[in-house]
Scaffold this motif. Structure first.
Motif, short mmCIF file in Angstrom:
data_model
loop_
_atom_site.label_atom_id
_atom_site.label_comp_id
_atom_site.label_asym_id
_atom_site.label_seq_id
_atom_site.Cartn_x
_atom_site.Cartn_y
_atom_site.Cartn_z
N ALA A 258 0.82 -1.21 0.00
CA ALA A 258 0.00 0.00 0.00
C ALA A 258 0.85 1.26 0.00
O ALA A 258 0.50 2.26 -0.63
CB ALA A 258 -0.93 0.00 1.21
N LEU A 259 1.99 1.22 0.70
CA LEU A 259 2.86 2.39 0.74
C LEU A 259 3.60 2.57 -0.59
O LEU A 259 3.81 3.69 -1.04
CB LEU A 259 3.86 2.27 1.89
N ALA A 260 3.98 1.48 -1.21
CA ALA A 260 4.61 1.57 -2.53
C ALA A 260 3.62 2.10 -3.56
O ALA A 260 3.94 2.94 -4.40
CB ALA A 260 5.14 0.20 -2.96
N PRO A 269 -7.80 12.00 -8.24
CA PRO A 269 -7.12 12.48 -7.03
C PRO A 269 -7.55 11.68 -5.80
O PRO A 269 -8.74 11.60 -5.50
CB PRO A 269 -7.58 13.94 -6.94
N PRO A 270 -6.60 11.09 -5.08
CA PRO A 270 -6.95 10.30 -3.90
C PRO A 270 -7.13 11.17 -2.67
O PRO A 270 -6.62 12.29 -2.61
CB PRO A 270 -5.73 9.39 -3.73
N THR A 271 -7.86 10.66 -1.71
CA THR A 271 -7.91 11.31 -0.41
C THR A 271 -6.72 10.82 0.41
O THR A 271 -6.16 9.76 0.14
CB THR A 271 -9.20 10.99 0.34
N PHE A 272 -6.34 11.59 1.41
CA PHE A 272 -5.21 11.22 2.26
C PHE A 272 -5.48 9.88 2.94
O PHE A 272 -4.62 8.98 2.91
CB PHE A 272 -4.98 12.31 3.30
N SER A 273 -6.66 9.70 3.50
CA SER A 273 -6.98 8.44 4.19
C SER A 273 -7.11 7.29 3.21
O SER A 273 -6.72 6.16 3.50
CB SER A 273 -8.26 8.59 5.01
N GLY A 274 -7.65 7.57 2.01
CA GLY A 274 -7.77 6.51 1.02
C GLY A 274 -6.43 6.09 0.46
O GLY A 274 -6.22 4.92 0.13
N LYS A 275 -5.50 7.02 0.36
CA LYS A 275 -4.18 6.75 -0.20
C LYS A 275 -3.33 5.90 0.73
O LYS A 275 -2.63 4.98 0.29
CB LYS A 275 -3.48 8.07 -0.48
N GLY A 277 -4.53 4.49 3.86
CA GLY A 277 -5.28 3.46 4.55
C GLY A 277 -4.94 3.34 6.03
O GLY A 277 -4.82 4.33 6.75
N ILE A 278 -4.74 2.09 6.48
CA ILE A 278 -4.48 1.84 7.89
C ILE A 278 -3.17 2.45 8.36
O ILE A 278 -2.95 2.64 9.57
CB ILE A 278 -4.46 0.33 8.19
N HIS A 279 -2.29 2.80 7.42
CA HIS A 279 -0.98 3.35 7.80
C HIS A 279 -1.07 4.79 8.30
O HIS A 279 -0.11 5.30 8.86
CB HIS A 279 -0.01 3.25 6.63
N VAL A 280 -2.23 5.43 8.11
CA VAL A 280 -2.40 6.78 8.64
C VAL A 280 -2.27 6.76 10.16
O VAL A 280 -1.51 7.54 10.75
CB VAL A 280 -3.77 7.37 8.23
N THR A 281 -2.98 5.85 10.79
CA THR A 281 -2.97 5.81 12.26
C THR A 281 -1.79 5.01 12.82
O THR A 281 -1.28 5.35 13.88
CB THR A 281 -4.27 5.19 12.79
N SER A 282 -1.33 4.00 12.08
CA SER A 282 -0.26 3.15 12.63
C SER A 282 1.14 3.67 12.33
O SER A 282 2.08 3.34 13.04
CB SER A 282 -0.40 1.73 12.07
N VAL A 283 1.28 4.51 11.28
CA VAL A 283 2.61 4.97 10.88
C VAL A 283 2.70 6.49 10.80
O VAL A 283 3.56 7.11 11.44
CB VAL A 283 3.01 4.36 9.50
N LEU A 284 1.82 7.11 10.03
CA LEU A 284 2.00 8.53 9.71
C LEU A 284 1.72 9.45 10.89
O LEU A 284 2.48 10.40 11.13
CB LEU A 284 1.12 8.91 8.52
N ILE A 285 0.66 9.21 11.62
CA ILE A 285 0.38 10.06 12.79
C ILE A 285 1.48 9.92 13.84
O ILE A 285 1.97 10.93 14.37
CB ILE A 285 -1.02 9.74 13.37
N PRO A 286 1.94 8.69 14.18
CA PRO A 286 3.07 8.58 15.12
C PRO A 286 4.34 9.22 14.60
O PRO A 286 5.10 9.83 15.37
CB PRO A 286 3.23 7.07 15.28
N LEU A 287 4.61 9.12 13.28
CA LEU A 287 5.81 9.71 12.71
C LEU A 287 5.78 11.23 12.82
O LEU A 287 6.76 11.86 13.22
CB LEU A 287 5.98 9.29 11.26
N VAL A 288 4.64 11.83 12.49
CA VAL A 288 4.50 13.28 12.62
C VAL A 288 4.68 13.70 14.07
O VAL A 288 5.35 14.70 14.36
CB VAL A 288 3.12 13.74 12.08
#
Length: 298
Positions: A258-260, A269-275, A277-288
């Protein structure tokens, strides 16, 4: 408040630098920040990912790239403006019914040639390597740092290895993220990179000291692979040592299709959450959150 500068770098290629820059830029923008991505890699991967081939080709043809600016500024000694070479709202990804506020300063295929020609030209004029470094440092301080008035974060996608602009960005940024896969070859190269920029030899070779120790971000992590677990455990122990040469972020960027796919063109044009997916909460929010903690202490 002046925007923060973040360099994403490693001497080794293929360790997720561009993926990290795109994800982090869009995640910061989704969090409400104004973000500029500056491409320092002649491969222009992040420029293609954000702008697409058609727009990037147009910008290259019109001289709206970093290398065109550097050639005019340092080789022809003209007085070009950097701002017209920045493409605003370049991301097609939307969040809360609006495009993400991500802008781009693109690179083109001649960046490496311009950097090399710059060294040849100034050396021919009997400039020392310290003087050449000072020329680039002045451009960085005069042109890039003031962009922090217009953007909350400026992300530099650095070229593999140590090119002149990459070294200046690494030394001048508020935070350096060193992406690394948790395998033997990648972490072996990681030590070489850190010694090159942050070690004792670097202090003798350059008058410009990095602002803080680099922060390592593990990418393409596979939790099920025992060797990667062992490598991460070793990195954690090294980062916790009193004489550690780096810090280690707790967030891991997983090996995920999914990240690739997030970097490939989309028909609509994709939405941020659609692009992501589950990595928003498990990866991107913690990284930010980790990046903001390092930069702002909050």
């Amino acid at each position: 408040m002046t925007g923060k500068l973040i360099a994403v770098a490693n001497m080794k290629g293929g360790v997720g630098k561009t993926t990290t820059v795109v994800m982090l830029a869009e995640a910061l923008a989704a969090d409400g920040a104004r973000v500029l991505v500056a491409d320092l890699d002649p491969q222009a991967s992040v420029s293609v990912c954000l702008a697409g081939e058609t727009i990037l080709s147009e910008m290259i043809a019109k001289g709206r790239t970093l290398e065109a600016y550097l050639a005019l500024k340092l080789l022809k000694e003209e007085k070009p403006l950097l701002a017209p070479r920045i493409r605003a709202d370049v991301s097609l990804t939307t969040h809360q019914n609006a495009p993400l506020a991500v802008s781009l300063l693109p690179a083109g295929p001649y960046l490496r040639l311009v950097e090399r020609e710059l060294i040849y030209e100034l050396t021919h004029k009997r400039f020392s390597m310290h003087a050449i470094e000072n020329q680039l440092w002045k451009v960085f301080q005069d042109e890039f740092v003031p962009l922090g008035q217009d953007y909350d974060y400026i992300l530099f996608d650095c070229a593999p290895g140590i090119s002149p602009m990459t070294e200046i960005a690494v030394r001048g940024s508020d935070l350096v993220l060193v992406t690394s896969i948790a395998d033997h070859l990648s972490t072996w190269g990681l030590d070489a990179f850190i010694q090159t920029v942050w070690g004792q030899a670097s202090k003798r070779a350059s008058r410009i000291a990095p602002r803080r120790l680099p922060h390592v971000l593990v990418t393409r992590f596979q939790q099920s692979v025992r060797q990667q677990q062992q490598t991460v455990a070793r990195l954690e122990a090294e980062a916790a040592a009193p004489d550690a040469g780096f810090r280690l972020l707790a967030t891991r960027i997983p090996q995920a299709a999914a990240l690739a796919d997030a970097l490939t063109p989309h028909e609509a044009p994709p939405t941020f959450s659609g692009k992501y997916g589950i990595h928003v909460t498990s990866v991107l929010i913690p990284l930010v959150a980790e990046v903001k903690e390092v930069l702002h202490g909050a």
